[in-house]
Write a protein that holds these residues in place. Sequence first.
Motif, PDB file in Angstrom:
ATOM      1  N   TYR A   1       0.965  -1.176  -0.023  1.00  0.00           N
ATOM      2  CA  TYR A   1      -0.130   0.013   0.139  1.00  0.00           C
ATOM      3  C   TYR A   1       0.671   1.351  -0.089  1.00  0.00           C
ATOM      4  O   TYR A   1       0.647   2.077  -0.864  1.00  0.00           O
ATOM      5  N   PRO A   2       1.981   1.580   0.775  1.00  0.00           N
ATOM      6  CA  PRO A   2       2.739   2.385   0.827  1.00  0.00           C
ATOM      7  C   PRO A   2       3.229   3.179  -0.602  1.00  0.00           C
ATOM      8  O   PRO A   2       3.516   4.089  -0.785  1.00  0.00           O
ATOM      9  N   LEU A   3       3.369   1.791  -1.223  1.00  0.00           N
ATOM     10  CA  LEU A   3       3.904   2.082  -2.767  1.00  0.00           C
ATOM     11  C   LEU A   3       3.183   2.907  -3.546  1.00  0.00           C
ATOM     12  O   LEU A   3       3.566   3.671  -4.301  1.00  0.00           O
ATOM     13  N   PHE A   4       1.838   2.653  -3.434  1.00  0.00           N
ATOM     14  CA  PHE A   4       0.623   3.477  -4.380  1.00  0.00           C
ATOM     15  C   PHE A   4       0.793   4.619  -3.689  1.00  0.00           C
ATOM     16  O   PHE A   4       0.570   5.851  -4.609  1.00  0.00           O
ATOM     17  N   ILE A   5       0.925   5.275  -2.454  1.00  0.00           N
ATOM     18  CA  ILE A   5       0.914   6.430  -2.010  1.00  0.00           C
ATOM     19  C   ILE A   5       2.157   7.197  -2.572  1.00  0.00           C
ATOM     20  O   ILE A   5       2.054   8.284  -3.121  1.00  0.00           O
ATOM     21  N   LEU A   6       3.181   6.456  -2.387  1.00  0.00           N
ATOM     22  CA  LEU A   6       4.657   7.195  -3.062  1.00  0.00           C
ATOM     23  C   LEU A   6       4.169   7.206  -4.508  1.00  0.00           C
ATOM     24  O   LEU A   6       4.906   8.483  -5.100  1.00  0.00           O
ATOM     25  N   LEU A   7       3.805   6.284  -5.214  1.00  0.00           N
ATOM     26  CA  LEU A   7       3.625   6.589  -6.596  1.00  0.00           C
ATOM     27  C   LEU A   7       2.684   7.847  -7.083  1.00  0.00           C
ATOM     28  O   LEU A   7       3.035   8.724  -7.699  1.00  0.00           O
ATOM     29  N   HIS A   8       1.604   7.989  -6.381  1.00  0.00           N
ATOM     30  CA  HIS A   8       0.811   9.145  -6.548  1.00  0.00           C
ATOM     31  C   HIS A   8       1.547  10.642  -6.024  1.00  0.00           C
ATOM     32  O   HIS A   8       1.410  11.411  -6.918  1.00  0.00           O
ATOM     33  N   ALA A   9       2.036  10.567  -5.100  1.00  0.00           N
ATOM     34  CA  ALA A   9       2.681  11.709  -4.707  1.00  0.00           C
ATOM     35  C   ALA A   9       3.916  12.056  -5.609  1.00  0.00           C
ATOM     36  O   ALA A   9       3.877  13.418  -6.003  1.00  0.00           O
TER      37      ALA A   9
ATOM     38  N   ALA B   1       7.743  12.210 -20.546  1.00  0.00           N
ATOM     39  CA  ALA B   1       8.401  11.307 -19.767  1.00  0.00           C
ATOM     40  C   ALA B   1       7.860  10.764 -18.444  1.00  0.00           C
ATOM     41  O   ALA B   1       7.862   9.758 -18.110  1.00  0.00           O
ATOM     42  N   ALA B   2       7.087  11.744 -17.717  1.00  0.00           N
ATOM     43  CA  ALA B   2       6.425  11.709 -16.548  1.00  0.00           C
ATOM     44  C   ALA B   2       5.327  10.694 -16.977  1.00  0.00           C
ATOM     45  O   ALA B   2       5.085   9.674 -16.202  1.00  0.00           O
ATOM     46  N   ALA B   3       4.598  10.762 -18.226  1.00  0.00           N
ATOM     47  CA  ALA B   3       3.455   9.952 -18.435  1.00  0.00           C
ATOM     48  C   ALA B   3       4.036   8.321 -18.778  1.00  0.00           C
ATOM     49  O   ALA B   3       3.357   7.710 -18.104  1.00  0.00           O
ATOM     50  N   LEU B   4       4.955   8.462 -19.215  1.00  0.00           N
ATOM     51  CA  LEU B   4       5.558   7.024 -19.459  1.00  0.00           C
ATOM     52  C   LEU B   4       6.221   6.397 -18.377  1.00  0.00           C
ATOM     53  O   LEU B   4       5.855   5.284 -18.109  1.00  0.00           O
ATOM     54  N   ILE B   5       6.957   7.254 -17.515  1.00  0.00           N
ATOM     55  CA  ILE B   5       7.528   6.521 -16.330  1.00  0.00           C
ATOM     56  C   ILE B   5       6.706   6.085 -15.361  1.00  0.00           C
ATOM     57  O   ILE B   5       6.414   4.926 -14.942  1.00  0.00           O
ATOM     58  N   TRP B   6       5.717   6.958 -14.928  1.00  0.00           N
ATOM     59  CA  TRP B   6       4.753   6.655 -13.919  1.00  0.00           C
ATOM     60  C   TRP B   6       3.550   5.804 -14.448  1.00  0.00           C
ATOM     61  O   TRP B   6       3.022   4.988 -13.523  1.00  0.00           O
ATOM     62  N   SER B   7       3.384   5.916 -15.855  1.00  0.00           N
ATOM     63  CA  SER B   7       2.478   4.638 -16.226  1.00  0.00           C
ATOM     64  C   SER B   7       3.082   3.413 -16.140  1.00  0.00           C
ATOM     65  O   SER B   7       2.249   2.393 -15.777  1.00  0.00           O
ATOM     66  N   ALA B   8       4.277   3.153 -16.460  1.00  0.00           N
ATOM     67  CA  ALA B   8       4.957   1.712 -16.223  1.00  0.00           C
ATOM     68  C   ALA B   8       5.030   1.425 -14.752  1.00  0.00           C
ATOM     69  O   ALA B   8       4.651   0.379 -14.549  1.00  0.00           O
ATOM     70  N   LEU B   9       5.306   2.329 -13.993  1.00  0.00           N
ATOM     71  CA  LEU B   9       5.682   2.031 -12.475  1.00  0.00           C
ATOM     72  C   LEU B   9       4.166   1.640 -11.864  1.00  0.00           C
ATOM     73  O   LEU B   9       3.966   0.708 -11.174  1.00  0.00           O
ATOM     74  N   ASN B  10       3.089   2.445 -12.352  1.00  0.00           N
ATOM     75  CA  ASN B  10       1.689   2.021 -11.989  1.00  0.00           C
ATOM     76  C   ASN B  10       1.209   0.776 -12.550  1.00  0.00           C
ATOM     77  O   ASN B  10       0.686  -0.287 -11.739  1.00  0.00           O
ATOM     78  N   ALA B  11       1.691   0.244 -13.796  1.00  0.00           N
ATOM     79  CA  ALA B  11       1.298  -0.949 -14.313  1.00  0.00           C
ATOM     80  C   ALA B  11       1.931  -2.006 -13.421  1.00  0.00           C
ATOM     81  O   ALA B  11       1.247  -3.183 -13.306  1.00  0.00           O
TER      82      ALA B  11
END
Length: 165
Positions: free
Chosen positions: A42-50, A136-146
């Motif tokens: 769960y903390p990884l999702f908080i970190l991802l979104h922040a 770059a943010a769209a690609l990187i955070w989309s990959a991390l979210n996936a």
Amino acid sequence: MSWLALVLGLVGLQRLGELVLARRNTKRLLARGGREIDAEHYPLFILLHASWLAAIALSVPWDREPNWPLLALFAALQLLRVWVIATLGRYWTTRIITLDDAPLIRRGPYRLVRHPNYWIVALEIAVLPLAFGAWAAALIWSALNALLLRHRIRVEDAALAPRRS
């Protein structure tokens, strides 16, 4: 005030409000005998979104005009997000909480697709940075979210499996 500051501020407030609602619903579900599954991720999702919002704020010039069609798409995604939250009502939370006697929700967006919130979030994570030219943010955070969602959906599906039969 710039469009970027306004949008990021609104999204940040929305996410914080959702965390408050999620915490309240989580407490209620746990008090009714619910169990949290795989809390470690769960903390990884908080970190991802922040970090997603921070990456947009740090990589986009504050005076950049948004791509209005993409910003409109992002606004439409927020309406879909509200639909998901309203459909789940007191069962909506940002954690995986299972409650043996809770019904599986099969109305609203859940009659159309499994895990609609995850589809919406995946689109949000791509669309918002793209609305301000932050490829770059769209690609990187989309990959991390996936990567995170791949794990979470497996865990959530396993938690819900006994109630699907």
